[in-house]
Motif scaffolding. Structure first.
Motif, PDB file in Angstrom:
ATOM      1  N   LYS A  66      63.776  12.234  12.610  1.00 34.43           N
ATOM      2  CA  LYS A  66      64.888  11.411  12.121  1.00 34.43           C
ATOM      3  C   LYS A  66      64.485  10.724  10.798  1.00 34.43           C
ATOM      4  CE  LYS A  66      67.809   7.790  13.838  1.00 34.43           C
ATOM      5  NZ  LYS A  66      67.730   6.686  14.770  1.00 34.43           N
ATOM      6  N   GLU A  67      63.284  10.170  10.793  1.00 33.00           N
ATOM      7  CA  GLU A  67      62.808   9.449   9.601  1.00 33.00           C
ATOM      8  C   GLU A  67      62.808  10.380   8.382  1.00 33.00           C
ATOM      9  OE1 GLU A  67      61.279   6.091   9.033  1.00 33.00           O
ATOM     10  OE2 GLU A  67      62.711   5.819  10.669  1.00 33.00           O
ATOM     11  N   LEU A  68      62.249  11.566   8.568  1.00 35.85           N
ATOM     12  CA  LEU A  68      62.106  12.496   7.438  1.00 35.85           C
ATOM     13  C   LEU A  68      63.464  13.042   6.997  1.00 35.85           C
ATOM     14  CD1 LEU A  68      58.853  14.371   8.537  1.00 35.85           C
ATOM     15  CD2 LEU A  68      59.088  12.584   6.828  1.00 35.85           C
ATOM     16  N   ARG A  69      64.279  13.382   8.034  1.00 34.68           N
ATOM     17  CA  ARG A  69      65.591  13.948   7.700  1.00 34.68           C
ATOM     18  C   ARG A  69      66.449  12.910   6.997  1.00 34.68           C
ATOM     19  NH1 ARG A  69      64.592  19.073   7.531  1.00 34.68           N
ATOM     20  NH2 ARG A  69      64.146  20.070   9.538  1.00 34.68           N
ATOM     21  N   ASN A  70      66.366  11.648   7.414  1.00 34.18           N
ATOM     22  CA  ASN A  70      67.141  10.585   6.742  1.00 34.18           C
ATOM     23  C   ASN A  70      66.787  10.519   5.262  1.00 34.18           C
ATOM     24  OD1 ASN A  70      68.559   9.833   8.907  1.00 34.18           O
ATOM     25  ND2 ASN A  70      67.353   8.011   9.420  1.00 34.18           N
ATOM     26  N   ILE A 138      57.553  22.125  -8.031  1.00 35.75           N
ATOM     27  CA  ILE A 138      58.089  22.706  -9.269  1.00 35.75           C
ATOM     28  C   ILE A 138      58.794  24.023  -8.983  1.00 35.75           C
ATOM     29  CG2 ILE A 138      57.399  23.755 -11.490  1.00 35.75           C
ATOM     30  CD1 ILE A 138      55.236  21.600 -11.683  1.00 35.75           C
ATOM     31  N   LYS A 139      58.362  24.690  -7.921  1.00 37.61           N
ATOM     32  CA  LYS A 139      58.943  26.007  -7.602  1.00 37.61           C
ATOM     33  C   LYS A 139      60.401  25.881  -7.153  1.00 37.61           C
ATOM     34  CE  LYS A 139      54.456  27.832  -6.381  1.00 37.61           C
ATOM     35  NZ  LYS A 139      53.537  28.018  -5.280  1.00 37.61           N
ATOM     36  N   GLY A 140      60.834  24.618  -6.888  1.00 39.20           N
ATOM     37  CA  GLY A 140      62.241  24.376  -6.598  1.00 39.20           C
ATOM     38  C   GLY A 140      62.618  24.423  -5.123  1.00 39.20           C
ATOM     39  N   GLU A 141      61.676  24.402  -4.219  1.00 44.58           N
ATOM     40  CA  GLU A 141      61.978  24.435  -2.776  1.00 44.58           C
ATOM     41  C   GLU A 141      62.273  23.022  -2.277  1.00 44.58           C
ATOM     42  OE1 GLU A 141      61.974  27.066  -0.470  1.00 44.58           O
ATOM     43  OE2 GLU A 141      61.966  28.263  -2.340  1.00 44.58           O
ATOM     44  N   GLU A 142      63.223  22.920  -1.343  1.00 45.81           N
ATOM     45  CA  GLU A 142      63.354  21.638  -0.606  1.00 45.81           C
ATOM     46  C   GLU A 142      62.136  21.573   0.302  1.00 45.81           C
ATOM     47  OE1 GLU A 142      66.927  20.920   1.617  1.00 45.81           O
ATOM     48  OE2 GLU A 142      68.162  21.773   0.016  1.00 45.81           O
ATOM     49  N   MET A 143      61.377  20.514   0.191  1.00 45.56           N
ATOM     50  CA  MET A 143      60.084  20.562   0.859  1.00 45.56           C
ATOM     51  C   MET A 143      59.713  19.195   1.452  1.00 45.56           C
ATOM     52  SD  MET A 143      56.521  21.561  -0.977  1.00 45.56           S
ATOM     53  CE  MET A 143      56.104  19.955  -1.547  1.00 45.56           C
ATOM     54  N   ILE A 144      59.043  19.240   2.595  1.00 44.43           N
ATOM     55  CA  ILE A 144      58.380  18.029   3.109  1.00 44.43           C
ATOM     56  C   ILE A 144      56.908  18.377   3.122  1.00 44.43           C
ATOM     57  CG2 ILE A 144      58.073  16.504   5.109  1.00 44.43           C
ATOM     58  CD1 ILE A 144      61.010  17.070   5.803  1.00 44.43           C
ATOM     59  N   ILE A 200      49.737  12.367  16.433  1.00 42.20           N
ATOM     60  CA  ILE A 200      49.682  12.793  15.017  1.00 42.20           C
ATOM     61  C   ILE A 200      50.561  14.024  14.873  1.00 42.20           C
ATOM     62  CG2 ILE A 200      47.388  11.876  14.508  1.00 42.20           C
ATOM     63  CD1 ILE A 200      46.289  14.716  14.922  1.00 42.20           C
ATOM     64  N   VAL A 201      50.876  14.293  13.640  1.00 34.92           N
ATOM     65  CA  VAL A 201      51.667  15.499  13.389  1.00 34.92           C
ATOM     66  C   VAL A 201      50.710  16.541  12.832  1.00 34.92           C
ATOM     67  CG1 VAL A 201      53.567  16.489  12.050  1.00 34.92           C
ATOM     68  CG2 VAL A 201      53.740  14.162  12.956  1.00 34.92           C
ATOM     69  N   ILE A 202      50.743  17.720  13.419  1.00 33.50           N
ATOM     70  CA  ILE A 202      49.854  18.795  12.953  1.00 33.50           C
ATOM     71  C   ILE A 202      50.699  20.020  12.666  1.00 33.50           C
ATOM     72  CG2 ILE A 202      47.808  17.988  14.223  1.00 33.50           C
ATOM     73  CD1 ILE A 202      48.498  20.052  16.378  1.00 33.50           C
ATOM     74  N   ASP A 203      50.106  20.908  11.870  1.00 32.51           N
ATOM     75  CA  ASP A 203      50.835  22.160  11.660  1.00 32.51           C
ATOM     76  C   ASP A 203      50.382  23.156  12.722  1.00 32.51           C
ATOM     77  OD1 ASP A 203      48.402  23.138  10.959  1.00 32.51           O
ATOM     78  OD2 ASP A 203      48.891  23.489   8.847  1.00 32.51           O
ATOM     79  N   ALA A 204      50.937  24.339  12.671  1.00 33.92           N
ATOM     80  CA  ALA A 204      50.674  25.311  13.737  1.00 33.92           C
ATOM     81  C   ALA A 204      49.213  25.714  13.805  1.00 33.92           C
ATOM     82  CB  ALA A 204      51.559  26.539  13.535  1.00 33.92           C
ATOM     83  N   PRO A 254      57.123  20.547  19.544  1.00 35.36           N
ATOM     84  CA  PRO A 254      57.564  21.097  18.244  1.00 35.36           C
ATOM     85  C   PRO A 254      58.488  20.123  17.528  1.00 35.36           C
ATOM     86  CG  PRO A 254      58.476  22.334  20.101  1.00 35.36           C
ATOM     87  CD  PRO A 254      57.591  21.306  20.678  1.00 35.36           C
ATOM     88  N   LEU A 255      58.316  20.055  16.221  1.00 34.82           N
ATOM     89  CA  LEU A 255      59.009  19.036  15.441  1.00 34.82           C
ATOM     90  C   LEU A 255      60.287  19.547  14.785  1.00 34.82           C
ATOM     91  CD1 LEU A 255      58.563  16.125  14.678  1.00 34.82           C
ATOM     92  CD2 LEU A 255      57.244  16.865  12.712  1.00 34.82           C
ATOM     93  N   GLY A 256      60.365  20.828  14.525  1.00 33.77           N
ATOM     94  CA  GLY A 256      61.565  21.353  13.850  1.00 33.77           C
ATOM     95  C   GLY A 256      61.484  21.167  12.337  1.00 33.77           C
ATOM     96  N   ILE A 257      60.310  20.784  11.822  1.00 41.48           N
ATOM     97  CA  ILE A 257      60.098  20.652  10.372  1.00 41.48           C
ATOM     98  C   ILE A 257      58.819  21.411  10.042  1.00 41.48           C
ATOM     99  CG2 ILE A 257      59.473  19.041   8.518  1.00 41.48           C
ATOM    100  CD1 ILE A 257      61.140  16.912  10.017  1.00 41.48           C
ATOM    101  N   ASN A 258      58.910  22.351   9.165  1.00 42.43           N
ATOM    102  CA  ASN A 258      57.741  23.118   8.691  1.00 42.43           C
ATOM    103  C   ASN A 258      56.942  23.788   9.805  1.00 42.43           C
ATOM    104  OD1 ASN A 258      58.458  21.994   6.272  1.00 42.43           O
ATOM    105  ND2 ASN A 258      56.761  20.558   6.169  1.00 42.43           N
ATOM    106  N   GLY A 259      57.553  23.928  11.018  1.00 43.43           N
ATOM    107  CA  GLY A 259      56.798  24.512  12.145  1.00 43.43           C
ATOM    108  C   GLY A 259      55.706  23.574  12.639  1.00 43.43           C
ATOM    109  N   TRP A 260      55.894  22.280  12.375  1.00 41.49           N
ATOM    110  CA  TRP A 260      54.896  21.307  12.803  1.00 41.49           C
ATOM    111  C   TRP A 260      55.081  20.910  14.274  1.00 41.49           C
ATOM    112  CZ3 TRP A 260      55.306  17.337   8.191  1.00 41.49           C
ATOM    113  CH2 TRP A 260      54.784  17.915   7.040  1.00 41.49           C
ATOM    114  N   TYR A 261      54.024  20.237  14.747  1.00 35.93           N
ATOM    115  CA  TYR A 261      54.055  19.703  16.107  1.00 35.93           C
ATOM    116  C   TYR A 261      53.685  18.229  16.075  1.00 35.93           C
ATOM    117  CZ  TYR A 261      53.842  24.482  17.873  1.00 35.93           C
ATOM    118  OH  TYR A 261      54.103  25.788  18.145  1.00 35.93           O
ATOM    119  N   VAL A 262      54.250  17.516  17.056  1.00 36.22           N
ATOM    120  CA  VAL A 262      53.697  16.183  17.295  1.00 36.22           C
ATOM    121  C   VAL A 262      52.706  16.363  18.443  1.00 36.22           C
ATOM    122  CG1 VAL A 262      54.121  13.852  18.175  1.00 36.22           C
ATOM    123  CG2 VAL A 262      55.676  14.864  16.519  1.00 36.22           C
TER     124      VAL A 262
END
Ligand code: C2E
Ligand code: MG
Ligand code: MG
Length: 745
Positions: A66-70, A138-144, A200-204, A254-262
């Motif tokens: 929610k925080e990031l999407r806001n 710079i590559k123009g991606e919407e990114m977190i 913590i939030v980690i990636d896959a 699963p977080l639903g952002i960048n394939g991350w996990y809490v």
């Protein structure tokens, strides 16, 4: 035998062992119960921990998303605004974005040009073309982005959200919003099991994307370091892993952002902190409860044993002797082995007239006598066992091969008692003992009653004190029971009748009196002679009632005779010595005779010689009382008891009745001289002598020749019913004129 008793009342070792085993089992089962309970609680807590960290993970995931999407949405709104009102004044845009930075908790917010220049609200103007995450943006991606160090040289770590701004479909620049990694991470950790857990939030691949600053929490850092890149410990859902001897519970949401996990994890010891507390308090409670139960059990067992002992003493210990009693024998008797019974005798013993002993010497001496009997038995016959039943009644067992040995042993006991009486160790008393060999007896009651039957045969006997049971005694005993139980009904039905046996002047055959003799004429006409029932009723005391009944009948019949014009001569009524013990007996007799309007001189009372030796009777007083009321007193059965020459001089008897056993011996020279001396003695004392049981003319001739003129016996007449006696009198009084009366009245 003792062991049987213990078994019977549960006081044995076995009982205690069973109690011990029961308590031990109770404890083992309790410990098992605690162990199972612990496991159950631990299982529940496991499940609870898993649920808990799953919930926390889910909440944290939602929160972060929610925080990031806001923030992402905000940047998108700003981008859309800029697309509608395009401007390339980056300084101005950066200036305007300052407002958003303050209101939306951005660390910094700004514009990244396509050639890599950064203009931020905080005043940064720098080329970041080659540094992460701007090189990617710079590559123009919407990114977190993942966490990266702030470029202003501080230790702050940041995450960036990038949003391209397009004009006519072409990216013209990129909005970049940075937020502090630590701020988000701290919020996550607040929710994790009282602060003991980490999120913590980690990636896959396990790399930390959002996490608190390293310096804050060492443990936390260790986990982050451990988990970094360890793809194998990053499954979705729940897992446990070990690190530096610690077990961790972890949940990957699963977080639903960048394939991350809490990732939420907690050390096992922290997870079970409350569980251990619960377990400890439950255990403490249980231990307390057990202690209480144990104390209660010990108390209960102690009280129970005390109660058992008390009960045992109450039931099995004689309160006076402090020795085992009859009840003890009753319990043990069935357990005596058959082969032992074959060499054992059972005995029943008691004191003759113990009541009188108590009355004469006092109950204290009565108690002393009971103790003496117990002691003398134990010291004289230590191989035997004696148990008190009630009052002066003792029973016991005596090892012996046969009847002779039993009798010999009992004689030894009686001799010892006699010696003690002579040495004045104890006041005089008489023991009666009945012995029965135990072989063949299964039940105590049976042998007890047979030993009693034997004992009853010597009761009140001055010759024997011990009898060995034989079959006839049982028959006699049964007969006695019948006599005893049939008395009341016989009395009620008027079955007791009085027969009269006339007494004669043997010189001329004139009736000078009569003896009233009771008969039990049963309904079926059979006549039971007094020899059968009198001894029984004397023992039971029923004789008193019977003697009264006889006197009643005699009074009535005398009255009828008088009213019928017959002058009845003196009638003698037999009075039991039991009856004589009754206080006020003479007064009662007087009232009875006078109430019938009869002259007391019409009556004589026959008292047997053995009554003289009865301690309970003051014979002289009674004789005096009888004389005072005008009645005569005859000594019955003279010669059958212990020599009574003294008593002849001491007591004022009116008539002596010489027992039939003497008369039977006429012809025997020695006995004849005894009879003649007795006749001379009575003549000298001036007491008339009546010969009992004269059956032959020869006897009459001898007696008359020796100076005995009065006689009674079958030669003259058997005892006859009242009617017949009346007729005899009537006949005599109407044929002869003279009439005399025995004793000169
Ligand atoms: P006892 O008082 O000595 O009575 C005499 C007994 O001798 C009577 O037996 C009588 O029938 C018996 N007898 C008399 N002459 C002869 C004879 O020539 N030959 C034989 N063989 N016997 C003779 P009975 O009636 O059987 O009485 C037995 C005893 O019972 C009496 O002995 C007396 O002690 C007692 N008795 C009888 N009636 C009463 C009673 O009413 N009260 C009490 N207390 N005792 C009684
Ligand atoms: Mg008599
Ligand atoms: Mg007699």
């Amino acid at each position: 035998m003792e062991k049987f008793l213990k078994k019977e009342i549960g006081l044995g070792k076995k009982g205690k062992t069973v109690s011990g085993i029961a308590i031990f089992l109770f404890f083992i089962l309790s410990i098992l119960a605690l162990f199972l309970m612990g496991r159950k609680i631990s299982g529940q807590i496991h499940a609870d921990v898993e649920n808990n960290i799953e919930n926390i993970s889910q909440k944290n995931a939602k929160f972060i998303e929610k925080e990031l999407r806001n923030r992402q949405t905000l940047l998108k709104s700003i981008a859309e605004f800029l697309e509608e009102s395009p401007t390339f004044d980056y300084e101005l845009i950066a200036e305007k974005l300052k407002l958003y930075a303050d209101n939306y908790d951005f660390f910094d917010i700004g514009v990244l040009t396509l050639d890599g220049k950064l203009y931020t609200a905080s005043g940064i103007r720098r080329n970041v073309k080659d540094s992460y995450p701007y090189d990617e943006a710079i590559k123009g991606e919407e990114m977190i982005s993942e966490s990266f160090p702030a470029i202003n040289g501080s230790k702050t770590r940041l995450n960036a959200i990038t949003m391209p701004v397009r004009i006519d479909g072409e990216i013209v620049f990129i909005l970049v919003g940075n937020y502090r990694t630590g701020e988000l991470a701290d919020n996550l950790n607040i929710h994790t099991r009282q602060g003991n857990g980490y999120s913590i939030v980690i990636d896959a691949d396990g790399y930390a994307m959002i996490y608190p600053s390293y310096g804050k929490n060492k443990d936390h850092r260790k986990i982050v370091e451990y988990i970094n890149g360890k793809i194998e410990v990053v499954p979705e859902g729940h897992t446990t892993f070990s690190y530096e001897d610690q077990t961790y519970y972890a949940q990957f949401e699963p977080l639903g952002i960048n394939g991350w996990y809490v990732m939420t994890c907690i050390e096992e010891k922290d997870a079970f902190l409350s569980a251990n507390e619960i377990l400890w308090s439950v255990s403490a409670g249980m231990v307390f409860l057990w202690s209480m139960i144990l104390v209660a059990l010990v108390l209960l067992v102690t009280i129970y044993h005390k109660y058992q002992t008390k009960l045992h003493n109450t039931v099995f210990i004689d309160p006076l002797l402090h020795e085992r009693n009859y009840e003890y024998l009753r319990v043990c008797f069935p357990h005596i082995l058959k082969e032992d019974r074959e060499r054992m005798a059972f005995f029943a013993l008691d004191v003759d007239k113990f009541k009188a002993y108590n009355f004469t010497y006092g109950t204290r001496n009565g108690d002393k006598l009971i103790r003496y009997i117990d002691d003398v038995f134990r010291s004289t016959l230590p191989e035997g066992r004696i148990y008190r039943h009630v009052s002066d009644q003792f029973v016991g067992i005596l090892p012996c091969e046969n009847q002779e040995e039993a009798k010999e042993k009992m004689t030894g006991l009686l001799d010892k008692v006699q010696a003690d009486i002579e040495d004045r160790v104890v006041f005089p008393f008489v023991l009666s003992i009945g012995v029965c060999m135990m072989d063949g007896y299964e039940e105590l009651q049976a042998i007890y009653s047979d030993a009693m039957a034997a004992k009853n045969t010597v009761k009140s006997s001055h010759i024997h004190q011990c009898a060995i049971y034989n079959g006839e005694m049982r028959e006699k005993s049964v007969k006695n029971m019948e006599l005893e139980s049939g008395f009341k009904e016989a009395l009620h039905n008027g079955e007791f009748q009085v027969y009269y046996q006339p007494k004669y002047d043997m010189r001329d055959g004139v009736i000078i009196g009569a003896e009233a003799l009771v008969r039990w004429v049963k309904k079926d006409g059979t006549i039971v002679s007094p020899g059968e029932f009198i001894p029984c009723y004397e023992r039971t005391g029923q004789i008193v009632r019977l003697d009264e009944e006889v006197l009643d009948i005699v009074c009535r019949q005398m009255k009828q005779m008088e009213e019928g014009g017959i002058r009845p001569p003196r009638v003698s009524v037999n009075f039991s010595r039991v009856h004589l013990m009754k206080p006020g007996i003479t007064k009662k007799i007087k009232e009875k005779i006078e109430s019938m309007g009869l002259n007391p001189s019409l009556f004589a009372f026959e008292i047997t010689e053995s009554a003289l030796y009865d301690d309970g009777i003051s014979l002289n007083e009674i004789v005096t009382e009888f004389h005072a009321m005008g009645c005569q007193v005859d000594m019955d059965d003279y010669g059958t008891g212990i020599s009574s020459l003294n008593s002849l001089a001491n007591t004022e008897f009116d008539v002596i009745k010489l027992d039939k056993s003497f008369i039977d011996k006429i012809g025997d020279k020695k006995m004849e001289s005894v009879i003649r001396s007795t006749i001379t003695l009575s003549g000298r004392l001036g007491i008339p002598l009546v010969a009992e049981g004269v059956e032959t003319e020869e006897q009459i001739k001898c007696l008359v020749k020796w100076g005995c003129h009065l006689g009674q016996g079958f030669y003259y007449s058997r005892p006859v019913p009242a009617e017949e006696y009346k007729e005899m009198l009537w006949r005599e009084q109407n044929t002869k004129t003279s009439r005399r009366s025995c004793g000169g009245a």
